[in-house]
Design a protein around this motif. Structure first.
Motif, PDB file in Angstrom:
ATOM      1  N   VAL A   1    -103.410  -5.336  -7.474  1.00 20.25           N
ATOM      2  CA  VAL A   1    -103.237  -4.264  -6.483  1.00 20.25           C
ATOM      3  C   VAL A   1    -103.716  -2.933  -7.061  1.00 20.25           C
ATOM      4  CG1 VAL A   1    -101.583  -3.008  -5.056  1.00 20.25           C
ATOM      5  CG2 VAL A   1    -101.314  -5.471  -5.389  1.00 20.25           C
ATOM      6  N   LEU A   2    -103.409  -2.698  -8.333  1.00 21.49           N
ATOM      7  CA  LEU A   2    -103.885  -1.483  -8.998  1.00 21.49           C
ATOM      8  C   LEU A   2    -105.399  -1.406  -8.962  1.00 21.49           C
ATOM      9  CD1 LEU A   2    -103.900   0.986 -10.880  1.00 21.49           C
ATOM     10  CD2 LEU A   2    -103.500  -0.567 -12.803  1.00 21.49           C
ATOM     11  N   ASP A   3    -106.071  -2.486  -9.315  1.00 19.91           N
ATOM     12  CA  ASP A   3    -107.530  -2.476  -9.363  1.00 19.91           C
ATOM     13  C   ASP A   3    -108.133  -2.157  -8.001  1.00 19.91           C
ATOM     14  OD1 ASP A   3    -110.150  -3.063 -10.692  1.00 19.91           O
ATOM     15  OD2 ASP A   3    -110.181  -4.679  -9.216  1.00 19.91           O
ATOM     16  N   GLU A   4    -107.613  -2.766  -6.948  1.00 20.50           N
ATOM     17  CA  GLU A   4    -108.200  -2.527  -5.632  1.00 20.50           C
ATOM     18  C   GLU A   4    -107.953  -1.088  -5.175  1.00 20.50           C
ATOM     19  OE1 GLU A   4    -106.434  -5.522  -3.185  1.00 20.50           O
ATOM     20  OE2 GLU A   4    -104.694  -4.297  -2.654  1.00 20.50           O
ATOM     21  N   ASN A   5    -106.806  -0.522  -5.536  1.00 20.25           N
ATOM     22  CA  ASN A   5    -106.538   0.873  -5.192  1.00 20.25           C
ATOM     23  C   ASN A   5    -107.384   1.823  -6.017  1.00 20.25           C
ATOM     24  OD1 ASN A   5    -103.970   1.540  -3.281  1.00 20.25           O
ATOM     25  ND2 ASN A   5    -103.747  -0.479  -4.214  1.00 20.25           N
ATOM     26  N   TRP A   6    -107.630   1.461  -7.261  1.00 26.32           N
ATOM     27  CA  TRP A   6    -108.485   2.250  -8.143  1.00 26.32           C
ATOM     28  C   TRP A   6    -109.889   2.333  -7.574  1.00 26.32           C
ATOM     29  CZ3 TRP A   6    -107.847   1.117 -14.098  1.00 26.32           C
ATOM     30  CH2 TRP A   6    -108.380   2.174 -14.851  1.00 26.32           C
TER      31      TRP A   6
END
Length: 228
Positions: free
Chosen positions: A69-74
């Motif tokens: 989830v962090l990666d996609e938001n990043w």
């Protein structure tokens, strides 16, 4: 919610991807109402209608799910930043640095989930993942950091690529350090009100902007010294 007794293991690639998407959707929904620390693997599994052991067929761990989830938001944040960064319309000393730092800070203030996940990335989420997943995630994180550095360098070409990369790294550190103060516990809110302090969210925004400005101005001043 899908009943767990009807679970059938996904075997085809499209089935596996659909199951992974369902798990990530559940994680995103839960993150909208509670912090990462309050979400257990059991709660996440129940929300998607699977047993914990079945969730772990698709992800290394609870932490690996939140890193996804962090990666996609990043990536989504970088997409927006690449469109919103514009040249400064002022030629006063360090105006371009102040402009870029302010734009970055403002864009991050609007990314609550990204800031929260960045704040627990190194200290929590990266502590319970396999080497295989860690290798893949760190590659993606390196790409994201490099892309951010390139955006900064495109606006401030007098900085070296190394300086822009340093700013990208420090931005992550500043966000991680400041974010916990943005959403304080209720008791701290009471005390801050008694002290007539500004709202915590406002202090986060100001602290982030000032921290990023100081970093970019400092890097530019050092670059000028090297050039001279």
């Amino acid at each position: 919610m899908v009943a767990t007794h009807g679970f059938q293991r996904a075997r085809r690639p499209e089935q596996i991807e659909a199951r992974r998407c369902a798990i990530l959707d559940a994680a995103r929904a839960m993150l909208g109402s509670k912090p990462v620390a309050d979400i257990s693997l059991r709660e996440l599994s129940e929300s998607v209608g699977l047993a914990k052991s079945n969730v772990l067929r698709y992800f290394d761990s609870r932490e690996a799910i939140f890193l996804e989830v962090l990666d996609e938001n990043w990536v989504a944040w970088l997409d927006g930043l690449s469109e919103s960064l514009t040249p400064a319309g002022d030629d006063s000393p360090y105006a371009p640095e102040i402009h870029v730092a302010s734009a970055v800070a403002e864009s991050l203030v609007g990314q609550r989930l990204l800031c929260e996940l960045m704040s627990v990335m190194a200290g929590v989420l990266e502590r319970n993942i396999s080497v295989v997943f860690a290798r893949d995630f760190k590659k993606r994180a390196t790409v994201n950091s490099g892309r951010f550095a390139s955006l900064v360098h495109s606006q401030l070409p007098h900085l070296s690529e190394g300086d822009a990369a340093q700013f990208a790294k420090v931005t992550l550190v500043i966000v991680a350090g400041l974010w916990p103060t943005a959403e304080p516990a209720e008791s701290i809110v009471v005390v801050l009100n008694e002290m007539q302090a500004p709202p915590a969210a406002d202090m986060f925004a100001v602290g982030l902007r000032e921290g990023l400005i100081n970093q970019l101005v400092g890097l530019s001043a050092r670059a000028a010294t090297r050039t001279s």
